[in-house]
Enzyme design. Structure first.
Site, PDB file in Angstrom:
ATOM      1  N   THR A  48      28.301  61.008  45.551  1.00 13.81           N
ATOM      2  CA  THR A  48      28.132  60.603  44.145  1.00 13.81           C
ATOM      3  C   THR A  48      26.793  59.869  43.944  1.00 13.81           C
ATOM      4  O   THR A  48      26.160  60.018  42.902  1.00 13.81           O
ATOM      5  CB  THR A  48      29.301  59.723  43.644  1.00 13.81           C
ATOM      6  OG1 THR A  48      29.479  58.623  44.543  1.00 13.81           O
ATOM      7  CG2 THR A  48      30.595  60.512  43.549  1.00 13.81           C
ATOM      8  N   GLN A  50      34.503  67.722  53.704  1.00 13.67           N
ATOM      9  CA  GLN A  50      35.118  68.570  52.682  1.00 13.67           C
ATOM     10  C   GLN A  50      34.069  69.011  51.679  1.00 13.67           C
ATOM     11  O   GLN A  50      34.344  69.821  50.807  1.00 13.67           O
ATOM     12  CB  GLN A  50      36.212  67.783  51.940  1.00 13.67           C
ATOM     13  CG  GLN A  50      37.313  67.282  52.833  1.00 13.67           C
ATOM     14  CD  GLN A  50      38.233  66.320  52.098  1.00 13.67           C
ATOM     15  OE1 GLN A  50      39.098  66.735  51.340  1.00 13.67           O
ATOM     16  NE2 GLN A  50      38.037  65.037  52.303  1.00 13.67           N
ATOM     17  N   HIS A  98      35.334  73.228  53.913  1.00 13.11           N
ATOM     18  CA  HIS A  98      35.488  73.928  52.626  1.00 13.11           C
ATOM     19  C   HIS A  98      34.277  74.787  52.278  1.00 13.11           C
ATOM     20  O   HIS A  98      34.084  75.164  51.122  1.00 13.11           O
ATOM     21  CB  HIS A  98      35.799  72.919  51.505  1.00 13.11           C
ATOM     22  CG  HIS A  98      37.131  72.254  51.672  1.00 13.11           C
ATOM     23  ND1 HIS A  98      37.478  71.073  51.073  1.00 13.11           N
ATOM     24  CD2 HIS A  98      38.228  72.631  52.389  1.00 13.11           C
ATOM     25  CE1 HIS A  98      38.713  70.743  51.422  1.00 13.11           C
ATOM     26  NE2 HIS A  98      39.190  71.662  52.221  1.00 13.11           N
ATOM     27  N   CYS A 134      33.987  93.133  50.401  1.00 12.97           N
ATOM     28  CA  CYS A 134      33.404  93.677  51.642  1.00 12.97           C
ATOM     29  C   CYS A 134      32.904  92.597  52.589  1.00 12.97           C
ATOM     30  O   CYS A 134      32.507  92.896  53.716  1.00 12.97           O
ATOM     31  CB  CYS A 134      32.281  94.664  51.328  1.00 12.97           C
ATOM     32  SG  CYS A 134      30.757  93.887  50.711  1.00 12.97           S
ATOM     33  N   CYS A 186      29.045  92.605  43.488  1.00 14.93           N
ATOM     34  CA  CYS A 186      28.404  92.807  44.782  1.00 14.93           C
ATOM     35  C   CYS A 186      27.516  94.046  44.717  1.00 14.93           C
ATOM     36  O   CYS A 186      27.954  95.117  44.283  1.00 14.93           O
ATOM     37  CB  CYS A 186      29.485  92.977  45.853  1.00 14.93           C
ATOM     38  SG  CYS A 186      28.827  93.398  47.478  1.00 14.93           S
TER      39      CYS A 186
END
Ligand code: NAD
Length: 260
Positions: A34, A109, A129, A140, A162
């Site tokens: 932050t 995280q 994450h 794919c 994609c």
């Protein structure tokens, strides 16, 4: 935010634990970033606190089902503060911690890449994450730089498919409802079992399974230090809970990092 200034005696005690520990593990959450201008989710100024609907952008079920959610997600990525954010005093203190030589793992995280940008080693950092700086195709598995896809959004594609298979593109991050990468989460949990001192920093500890790292480390005999302005469900098993500002307390504990 209800943080309190940490007394020098507590800082000295925790510093002593860092110095005597053999394998320190640090678990970080959005609260460490932050100060770099990236809002957290659940803090008083968090993205979800201010706009509960924003939670949908982080859920894979809405993302895959609804093109409007994807368009909003691409706009949000376009304007994400991570592109210009710089590591702050908290990140730099963890580089200093690694230089002490007893950092076993830095489990984060966060998806902003700031621990690596600050200078922590690739082999110490477990980004459980994922990382916002890469894009992935959900069909794919193509991966490439996020900025290349954002260039297409800037050029007018609201939900770029994609280029290889036409599938749905997304940031290479783990949204709610998505599976974690087994080797990454297993490596992080193994480190939690082996540590003798675990820091949980800037996390509300509400996201599982990674929040389990705290009781796992405690059950294995590690000291637990929680640094978070607000309370967490694991405060009662912590040896010390620090509610001061991370950017102030972490450099006091780890020693200041003097950039070359
Ligand atoms: P969270 O938003 O649930 O909790 C953050 C906590 O940090 C809050 O309790 C808040 O009070 C505290 N905090 C904020 N600034 C602080 C400061 N300067 N000093 C002390 N405490 C401070 O975050 P979480 O537990 O990491 O879980 C949210 C999920 O959101 C994670 O999975 C993460 O991937 C993702 N996320 C990441 C980023 C990022 O990469 N920077 C930002 C937002 C969300």
């Amino acid at each position: 935010m209800t943080n309190t200034k940490t007394p020098p005696a507590i800082v000295e005690k925790v510093r002593g634990w860092v110095e005597s520990a053999k394998r320190v593990v640090v678990l970080t959450g959005a609260g460490i970033s932050t100060d770099s201008g990236i809002p957290d989710f659940r803090g008083p100024n968090g993205v979800w606190t201010r706009d509960p609907k924003a939670e949908k952008l982080s859920d894979i079920r809405y993302y895959t089902a609804d093109p409007e959610i994807r368009k909003l997600s691409w706009q949000s990525r376009l304007n994400h503060p991570a592109w210009t954010a710089q590591p702050n005093a908290g990140h730099l203190a963890l580089v200093q911690l690694e230089r002490r030589g007893n950092l076993r793992a830095l489990v984060t995280q966060n998806i902003d890449g700031l621990h690596l940008k600050a200078g922590n080693s690739r082999d110490k950092v477990f980004e459980v994450h994922g990382n916002l700086h890469k894009a992935i195709c959900l069909s794919c598995g193509w991966k490439g730089p996020m900025q290349d896809v954002l260039d297409r959004v800037r050029a007018g594609e609201q939900d770029p498919p994609c280029a290889t298979c036409g599938g749905i593109l997304k940031s290479d991050t783990i949204s709610f409802g998505q599976s974690l990468i087994p080797e990454v989460i297993e490596g992080a949990m193994r480190a939690a079992q082996e540590t003798d001192l675990l820091f949980a920093i800037g996390s509300s500890l509400q996201v599982f399974p990674i929040a389990h790292a705290v009781p796992i480390a405690q059950a294995a005999g590690a000291r637990i230090v929680i640094m978070n302005a607000e309370s967490t469900q694991f405060d009662d098993i912590a040896d010390v809970k620090l509610s001061g500002l991370i950017g102030e307390d972490l450099p006091r504990i780890c020693g200041r990092f003097d950039a070359a």
